[in-house]
Design an enzyme around this catalytic site. Structure first.
Site, PDB file in Angstrom:
ATOM      1  N   HIS A 270       0.848  -1.198   0.000  1.00  0.00           N
ATOM      2  CA  HIS A 270       0.000   0.000   0.000  1.00  0.00           C
ATOM      3  C   HIS A 270       0.880   1.243   0.000  1.00  0.00           C
ATOM      4  O   HIS A 270       1.944   1.266   0.621  1.00  0.00           O
ATOM      5  CB  HIS A 270      -0.929  -0.003   1.221  1.00  0.00           C
ATOM      6  CG  HIS A 270      -1.969   1.078   1.120  1.00  0.00           C
ATOM      7  ND1 HIS A 270      -1.714   2.365   1.505  1.00  0.00           N
ATOM      8  CD2 HIS A 270      -3.221   1.051   0.615  1.00  0.00           C
ATOM      9  CE1 HIS A 270      -2.788   3.103   1.252  1.00  0.00           C
ATOM     10  NE2 HIS A 270      -3.717   2.328   0.711  1.00  0.00           N
TER      11      HIS A 270
ATOM     12  N   GLU B  73      -3.606   2.002  -7.279  1.00  0.00           N
ATOM     13  CA  GLU B  73      -4.013   3.152  -6.473  1.00  0.00           C
ATOM     14  C   GLU B  73      -3.022   4.290  -6.710  1.00  0.00           C
ATOM     15  O   GLU B  73      -1.935   4.301  -6.108  1.00  0.00           O
ATOM     16  CB  GLU B  73      -4.001   2.796  -4.982  1.00  0.00           C
ATOM     17  CG  GLU B  73      -4.948   1.688  -4.603  1.00  0.00           C
ATOM     18  CD  GLU B  73      -5.305   1.752  -3.115  1.00  0.00           C
ATOM     19  OE1 GLU B  73      -6.485   1.911  -2.819  1.00  0.00           O
ATOM     20  OE2 GLU B  73      -4.394   1.669  -2.274  1.00  0.00           O
TER      21      GLU B  73
HETATM   22  P1  13P Z   1      -9.336   6.658  -0.069  1.00  0.00           P
HETATM   23  O1  13P Z   1     -10.517   5.848  -0.571  1.00  0.00           O
HETATM   24  O2  13P Z   1      -9.562   7.288   1.248  1.00  0.00           O
HETATM   25  O3  13P Z   1      -8.835   7.573  -1.118  1.00  0.00           O
HETATM   26  O4  13P Z   1      -8.172   5.579   0.179  1.00  0.00           O
HETATM   27  C1  13P Z   1      -7.889   4.646  -0.789  1.00  0.00           C
HETATM   28  C2  13P Z   1      -6.958   3.642  -0.246  1.00  0.00           C
HETATM   29  O5  13P Z   1      -5.849   3.951   0.133  1.00  0.00           O
HETATM   30  C3  13P Z   1      -7.426   2.260  -0.135  1.00  0.00           C
HETATM   31  O6  13P Z   1      -6.387   1.394   0.147  1.00  0.00           O
END
Ligand code: 13P
Length: 235
Positions: free
Chosen positions: A88, A157
């Protein structure tokens, strides 16, 4: 589809139990056939039997031992947890985990047959440096990772979209997912500012097999609404 909630450093143990119970009831009452994952804070991990899969946000590449502040496989096993989030952006950029550390962790939990949600994504300055630089950066995050691992799920992400309310355009998500699908056939989730207001459109995109949701998933009713969207799309 795969709908995942990363609760990060939020909710207490009691609140998490309530959250998972409410979620479980929702899944059962609505005959939800989607795969639903929840990653609670470490201190809120618990055994859960049902349709919600509880995973760990992190663990060290060890069964047990002298690793102050970390947990290992033994602590996960206590709660029958067999799912883990690795790579992450907050672990890479805030905690400072290197690709080498992540590969070690990945291989350790892969050997144990864990379901691994492996995250990739570029910071803003890399995105602004152009497409080739961005793909080069993301490709490095695949180095050392067994992209054919049968229990692998990848989450794209973009760092600049996490917790900011900003998202790439839908066209951008389709384009990058197309390229990432060439690197691995594993299910590919999108994460970064997914909310009730945009989840339906994101879930409907080609190459999107699910979503990884942070802040908006803290409200169980919002998370359930997103699951409902996925169920209706039935991709
Ligand atoms: P947000 O949905 O708060 O942008 O976070 C995304 C995230 O890091 C999920 O792992």
């Amino acid at each position: 589809m795969i709908i995942a909630a990363n609760l990060k450093t939020n909710l207490t143990r009691l609140k998490t139990i309530k959250y998972i119970d409410e979620l479980e009831s929702f899944l059962q009452q609505n005959n939800i056939s989607q795969e639903v994952l929840v990653f609670p804070a470490m201190s809120s991990l618990n055994q859960h039997i049902g349709n919600v899969t509880v995973g760990a946000q992190n663990a060290y590449a060890t069964k047990n031992g002298a690793f102050t502040g970390e947990i290992g496989e033994e602590q996960l096993e206590e709660f029958s947890i067999k799912t883990i989030l690795i790579g992450h952006s907050e672990r890479r950029h805030v905690i400072g985990e290197t690709q080498e550390m992540l590969v070690k962790k990945f291989n350790f939990y892969k050997e144990l047959g864990y379901k691994i949600v492996y995250c990739v994504g570029e910071p803003l300055e890399v995105r602004e440096a152009g497409h080739d630089k961005m793909m080069e950066y993301i490709s490095k995050q695949y180095e050392g990772i067994d992209t054919n691992y049968e229990n692998l799920i990848i989450a794209y992400e973009p760092v600049w979209a996490i917790g900011t309310g900003l998202t790439p355009t839908l066209e951008d998500i389709v384009a990058i997912h197309k390229e990432l699908k060439e690197k691995s056939h594993a299910p590919l989730l999108y994460g970064g500012s997914v909310k009730v207001t945009n989840a339906k459109n994101v879930l409907a995109l080609d190459g999107v097999d699910g979503i990884l949701v942070g802040s908006a998933a803290l409200y169980v009713d919002h998370f359930c609404t997103m699951i409902e969207y996925a169920q209706k799309l039935n991709k």
